[in-house]
Scaffold this active site. Structure first.
Site, PDB file in Angstrom:
ATOM      1  N   ALA A  69       0.574  -1.455  -0.030  1.00  9.96           N
ATOM      2  CA  ALA A  69      -0.796   0.019   0.104  1.00  9.96           C
ATOM      3  C   ALA A  69       0.834   1.239   0.174  1.00  9.96           C
ATOM      4  O   ALA A  69       1.979   0.681   0.318  1.00  9.96           O
ATOM      5  CB  ALA A  69      -0.613  -0.095   1.566  1.00  9.96           C
ATOM      6  N   GLY A 113       0.122  -4.982   0.987  1.00 13.86           N
ATOM      7  CA  GLY A 113      -0.761  -5.106  -0.185  1.00 13.86           C
ATOM      8  C   GLY A 113      -0.255  -5.541  -1.753  1.00 13.86           C
ATOM      9  O   GLY A 113      -1.196  -6.160  -1.778  1.00 13.86           O
ATOM     10  N   GLU A 116      -0.436  -9.288  -0.571  1.00 17.82           N
ATOM     11  CA  GLU A 116      -1.899  -9.281  -0.628  1.00 17.82           C
ATOM     12  C   GLU A 116      -2.870  -9.864  -1.486  1.00 17.82           C
ATOM     13  O   GLU A 116      -3.480 -10.509  -2.184  1.00 17.82           O
ATOM     14  CB  GLU A 116      -2.790  -8.823   0.317  1.00 17.82           C
ATOM     15  CG  GLU A 116      -1.719  -8.677   1.824  1.00 17.82           C
ATOM     16  CD  GLU A 116      -2.682  -7.800   2.774  1.00 17.82           C
ATOM     17  OE1 GLU A 116      -2.376  -6.473   2.017  1.00 17.82           O
ATOM     18  OE2 GLU A 116      -2.948  -8.190   4.281  1.00 17.82           O
ATOM     19  N   GLU A 136       4.681  -5.317   7.076  1.00 16.83           N
ATOM     20  CA  GLU A 136       3.301  -4.468   7.896  1.00 16.83           C
ATOM     21  C   GLU A 136       3.572  -4.077   9.109  1.00 16.83           C
ATOM     22  O   GLU A 136       4.287  -2.418  10.006  1.00 16.83           O
ATOM     23  CB  GLU A 136       1.859  -4.519   7.700  1.00 16.83           C
ATOM     24  CG  GLU A 136       1.576  -4.512   6.479  1.00 16.83           C
ATOM     25  CD  GLU A 136       1.586  -5.525   5.724  1.00 16.83           C
ATOM     26  OE1 GLU A 136       2.027  -6.521   5.795  1.00 16.83           O
ATOM     27  OE2 GLU A 136       0.962  -6.112   4.334  1.00 16.83           O
TER      28      GLU A 136
HETATM   29  N1  CAA Z   1       4.749   3.193   0.040  1.00 15.71           N
HETATM   30  C1  CAA Z   1       5.619   4.987  -0.550  1.00 15.71           C
HETATM   31  N2  CAA Z   1       5.976   4.641  -1.334  1.00 15.71           N
HETATM   32  C2  CAA Z   1       6.370   3.750  -1.337  1.00 15.71           C
HETATM   33  C3  CAA Z   1       6.373   2.444  -0.667  1.00 15.71           C
HETATM   34  C4  CAA Z   1       5.224   2.200  -0.912  1.00 15.71           C
HETATM   35  N3  CAA Z   1       4.997   0.846  -0.187  1.00 15.71           N
HETATM   36  N4  CAA Z   1       7.604   1.647  -1.396  1.00 15.71           N
HETATM   37  C5  CAA Z   1       8.386   2.709  -1.909  1.00 15.71           C
HETATM   38  N5  CAA Z   1       8.412   3.270  -2.137  1.00 15.71           N
HETATM   39  C6  CAA Z   1       8.788   4.696  -2.711  1.00 15.71           C
HETATM   40  C7  CAA Z   1       9.921   4.712  -1.777  1.00 15.71           C
HETATM   41  O1  CAA Z   1      10.160   5.854  -0.806  1.00 15.71           O
HETATM   42  C8  CAA Z   1      11.107   5.538  -2.570  1.00 15.71           C
HETATM   43  O2  CAA Z   1      10.725   6.696  -3.486  1.00 15.71           O
HETATM   44  P1  CAA Z   1      11.355   8.464  -3.427  1.00 15.71           P
HETATM   45  O3  CAA Z   1      12.092   7.566  -5.058  1.00 15.71           O
HETATM   46  O4  CAA Z   1      10.748   9.108  -3.519  1.00 15.71           O
HETATM   47  O5  CAA Z   1      12.138   7.940  -2.448  1.00 15.71           O
HETATM   48  C9  CAA Z   1      10.403   4.365  -4.794  1.00 15.71           C
HETATM   49  O6  CAA Z   1       9.548   3.706  -3.943  1.00 15.71           O
HETATM   50  C10 CAA Z   1      11.608   3.519  -4.651  1.00 15.71           C
HETATM   51  O7  CAA Z   1      11.993   2.881  -3.208  1.00 15.71           O
HETATM   52  P2  CAA Z   1      13.044   2.358  -2.175  1.00 15.71           P
HETATM   53  O8  CAA Z   1      14.048   3.593  -2.239  1.00 15.71           O
HETATM   54  O9  CAA Z   1      12.687   2.356  -1.460  1.00 15.71           O
HETATM   55  O10 CAA Z   1      13.244   1.298  -3.175  1.00 15.71           O
HETATM   56  P3  CAA Z   1      14.787  -0.076  -2.701  1.00 15.71           P
HETATM   57  O11 CAA Z   1      14.913  -0.453  -4.234  1.00 15.71           O
HETATM   58  O12 CAA Z   1      16.286   0.904  -1.836  1.00 15.71           O
HETATM   59  O13 CAA Z   1      13.927  -0.692  -1.757  1.00 15.71           O
HETATM   60  C11 CAA Z   1      11.927  -2.184  -1.401  1.00 15.71           C
HETATM   61  C12 CAA Z   1      12.532  -1.243  -2.296  1.00 15.71           C
HETATM   62  C13 CAA Z   1      12.208  -3.256   0.073  1.00 15.71           C
HETATM   63  C14 CAA Z   1      10.552  -2.361  -1.821  1.00 15.71           C
HETATM   64  C15 CAA Z   1      11.648  -0.459   0.279  1.00 15.71           C
HETATM   65  O14 CAA Z   1      11.247   0.629  -0.650  1.00 15.71           O
HETATM   66  C16 CAA Z   1      10.318  -1.197   0.903  1.00 15.71           C
HETATM   67  O15 CAA Z   1      10.565  -1.347   2.258  1.00 15.71           O
HETATM   68  N6  CAA Z   1       8.902  -0.611   0.714  1.00 15.71           N
HETATM   69  C17 CAA Z   1       7.879   0.055   1.699  1.00 15.71           C
HETATM   70  C18 CAA Z   1       7.044  -2.031   1.662  1.00 15.71           C
HETATM   71  C19 CAA Z   1       5.889  -1.516   2.636  1.00 15.71           C
HETATM   72  O16 CAA Z   1       6.626  -1.227   3.663  1.00 15.71           O
HETATM   73  N7  CAA Z   1       4.813  -1.984   2.312  1.00 15.71           N
HETATM   74  C20 CAA Z   1       4.363  -2.497   3.482  1.00 15.71           C
HETATM   75  C21 CAA Z   1       2.716  -1.001   2.663  1.00 15.71           C
HETATM   76  S1  CAA Z   1       2.107  -1.344   3.921  1.00 15.71           S
HETATM   77  C22 CAA Z   1       0.280  -2.188   3.249  1.00 15.71           C
HETATM   78  O17 CAA Z   1       0.793  -2.504   2.365  1.00 15.71           O
HETATM   79  C23 CAA Z   1      -0.493  -2.769   4.529  1.00 15.71           C
HETATM   80  C24 CAA Z   1      -1.951  -3.377   3.752  1.00 15.71           C
HETATM   81  O18 CAA Z   1      -1.922  -4.582   4.354  1.00 15.71           O
HETATM   82  C25 CAA Z   1      -2.645  -2.989   2.838  1.00 15.71           C
END
Ligand code: CAA
Length: 262
Positions: A69, A113, A116, A136
């Site tokens: 998400a 998400g 999911e 999460e």
């Molecule tokens: N939401 C918003 N922005 C996101 C994102 C997310 N879930 N995942 C990645 N991005 C964005 C980053 O902020 C970054 O933006 P900027 O370039 O503006 O800084 C861009 O995408 C690239 O990401 P990274 O620089 O972090 O890339 P990476 O290759 O170093 O890492 C990753 C990749 C491991 C996927 C890392 O981005 C990450 O951990 N993302 C979050 C994953 C996460 O926590 N997902 C769960 C979300 S909550 C949810 O999903 C609840 C539910 O059940 C519905």
């Protein structure tokens, strides 16, 4: 209809087409927000209503199916807003209304998400660079789009607890070993593999395909006795279709069947 956050196309022969939906927010690694989920829902329902389409693929980019998400979207929500506005419930589960098979073709990250959403599809074909996880817990929340329910049904309690409690990622090989994905292929073969499976499904009689999806979903979601009874009813019901007579006659006469979806 035009979309901003997804790309939509069709492939394959007339009447047996495959609907392809590509999640397309590359800068955010296809993080899922309301606009994307609204557009995905609309595209899925349009393909489901299109008689020429027999199967649907949902895919992302090489780097990300979806990294979860969109955390920016979630940040301002408090309990009253999340519950009151039906966060997730309102528009993230349209895919569950789709009666035709939906294949998730996953490369790169399928997290939170994103994992999911892949699990809401009917089966997952993964590229060898795919990474699945429910991170999460690291954000102080829990999976909110079915992860705590579908993951244990799919991979068992121990693996689901491990993934959701540690927030670690698992690679494609581990995902195949534990049954989350049905096939793993090299990244450059992913689209062809998913399209091949979808074209194969799209050529079969639509009634049998819809009935199989409904019945397998009952096995996944309900008690065994109800599922077995439901399967038997559908099995019997399909004996009154022209496709059943055609399919069996074609086999016995060593010819290709010509299904009419009736
Ligand atoms: N939401 C918003 N922005 C996101 C994102 C997310 N879930 N995942 C990645 N991005 C964005 C980053 O902020 C970054 O933006 P900027 O370039 O503006 O800084 C861009 O995408 C690239 O990401 P990274 O620089 O972090 O890339 P990476 O290759 O170093 O890492 C990753 C990749 C491991 C996927 C890392 O981005 C990450 O951990 N993302 C979050 C994953 C996460 O926590 N997902 C769960 C979300 S909550 C949810 O999903 C609840 C539910 O059940 C519905």
């Amino acid at each position: 209809m035009s979309y901003d956050t997804i790309e939509v196309s069709t492939q394959g022969p007339e009447g047996q087409q495959v609907g392809l939906i590509r999640l397309n927010r590359p800068k955010q690694l296809n993080a899922l927000n309301d606009q994307l989920m609204d557009e995905l829902g609309a595209a899925l329902l349009a393909f489901d209503a299109d008689d020429g389409v027999g199967c649907i693929i949902v895919t992302g980019s090489d780097k990300a199916f979806a990294a979860g998400a969109d955390i920016n979207m979630f940040l301002p929500f408090d309990f009253a807003q999340a519950f009151g506005q039906g966060l997730i419930s309102r528009n993230w589960e349209t895919i569950l209304k789709v009666r035709k098979p939906v294949i998730a073709a996953v490369s790169g990250f399928a997290l939170g998400g994103g994992c999911e959403l892949a699990m809401m599809c009917d089966f997952i074909i993964a590229a060898d660079n795919a990474k699945f996880g429910q991170p999460e817990v690291k954000l102080g929340i829990i999976p909110g789009a079915g992860g705590t329910q579908r993951l244990p049904r799919s991979v068992g309690k121990s693996k689901a607890m491990d993934l959701a409690l540690t927030g670690r990622m698992m690679d494609a090989q581990e995902a195949e070993r534990c049954g989350l994905v049905s096939r793993v292929v090299p990244l450059d073969k992913l689209q062809d593999e998913a399209l091949g499976a979808a074209l194969q499904i799209a050529q079969y009689g639509r009634l049998a395909v819809l009935a199989i999806k409904e019945s397998v979903n009952l096995a996944f979601e309900g008690p065994l006795r109800d599922g077995l009874q439901y399967e038997r009813r559908l099995f019997h019901a399909l004996f009154s279709t022209e496709d059943k007579t055609e399919g069996m006659d074609a086999f016995l006469n060593k010819r290709a069947p010509a299904f009419k979806n009736r």
